[in-house]
Design an enzyme around this catalytic site. Structure first.
Site, PDB file in Angstrom:
ATOM      1  N   SER A  34       0.767  -1.122   0.048  1.00  0.00           N
ATOM      2  CA  SER A  34       0.161  -0.237  -0.029  1.00  0.00           C
ATOM      3  C   SER A  34       0.997   1.187  -0.263  1.00  0.00           C
ATOM      4  CB  SER A  34      -0.828  -0.090   1.134  1.00  0.00           C
ATOM      5  OG  SER A  34      -2.195   0.994   1.046  1.00  0.00           O
ATOM      6  N   ASP A  58      -5.570  -4.290  -1.624  1.00  0.00           N
ATOM      7  CA  ASP A  58      -4.432  -3.742  -0.892  1.00  0.00           C
ATOM      8  C   ASP A  58      -3.724  -4.945   0.020  1.00  0.00           C
ATOM      9  OD1 ASP A  58      -3.397  -2.902   1.929  1.00  0.00           O
ATOM     10  OD2 ASP A  58      -4.464  -1.161   1.318  1.00  0.00           O
TER      11      ASP A  58
END
Length: 259
Positions: A39, A147
């Site tokens: 991320s 993610d």
């Protein structure tokens, strides 16, 4: 200069603290030999691996978030991040980077972690930061991913055989629970990070250094207007740790990374 593997967590706006940590370590003569991130940590790591100095990374990100409409619509925000990477990255494939980079994402179809270190860089980065419900999933090598924090927000796996050398940076310290302050963003942020706190602590176990600036608990993942303050907190925390214990890190013999 001494080189060590770095692991950079996700954390949204708090990811700016990674820049401060890297800046402090650079000032102490310790550079990334390789970077693993997910991320926000993957985005920062990619810019560093692409040859940018920490100061440049912060300036580039701050300039981008000042542009309007970044977070108003998820599809638009995702497109803006991709456009930023297209404009900013000097290299488009992992193999071209100056520093080996490992980008962690989560397999949305079958579950589990996927770590990318070869091939096209931007799709892997977009998948790694695709926060569910906010950003659309990204197809990478035929599989939809989201993610990387969902599977492990401190992706130490590329360096698991050499954890004593690792500088692990986690930018999501849990704030004290305050029942009277339960706004939607605050609650969402806490639940998000509670989900992977236990995995993070397991990943951190055995790492040479674990940097988790406690002051970051005052910020949430959407505090894009406070990147400079967040970066300074990361720098101050790492600088203090280095001043107290820097020699310990220098004693650990490094194992070369193959890329």
């Amino acid at each position: 200069m001494v080189k060590r593997p770095f692991v950079l967590s996700g954390g949204g706006a708090r990811g700016a603290a990674h820049v401060g940590v890297l800046r402090a370590f650079r000032s102490a003569g310790i550079l990334p030999e390789a970077i693993s991130g997910c991320s926000a940590g993957a985005l920062v790591g990619a810019l560093i691996a692409d040859g940018r100095l920490p100061e440049e990374v912060l300036a580039l990100i701050e300039q981008e978030v000042k542009r309007p409409l970044l977070m108003r619509r998820r599809a638009l925000a995702s497109g803006r991040i991709e456009a930023f990477l297209e404009r900013t990255l000097r290299h488009r494939r992992f193999e071209e980077l100056a520093i080996p980079l490992y980008v962690s994402a989560t397999n949305l179809e079958q579950g589990g972690q996927r770590v990318f270190s070869q091939g096209d860089l931007i799709p892997a980065l977009m998948a790694s930061c695709a926060i569910p419900l906010l950003f659309p999933p990204v197809q990478v090598e035929g599989t939809y991913c989201v993610d990387g924090g969902l599977s492990n927000n401190l992706p130490v796996e590329p360096f698991v055989a050499r954890k004593a050398e690792v500088v692990a940076v986690h930018v999501n310290p849990l704030p004290p629970f305050m029942p009277g302050r339960r706004g939607m963003l605050r609650t969402m942020d806490r639940i998000w990070h509670l989900n992977f706190r236990e995995m993070v602590l397991r990943s951190a176990q055995g790492c040479g250094w674990f940097v988790e600036p406690g002051e970051l608990s005052a910020f949430n993942m959407f505090d894009l207007g406070k990147l400079g303050v967040i970066e300074s907190i990361g720098h101050a925390c790492a600088a203090a740790m280095l001043a107290a214990n820097g020699n310990d890190l220098l004693k650990v013999p490094a194992t070369p990374v193959r890329h």
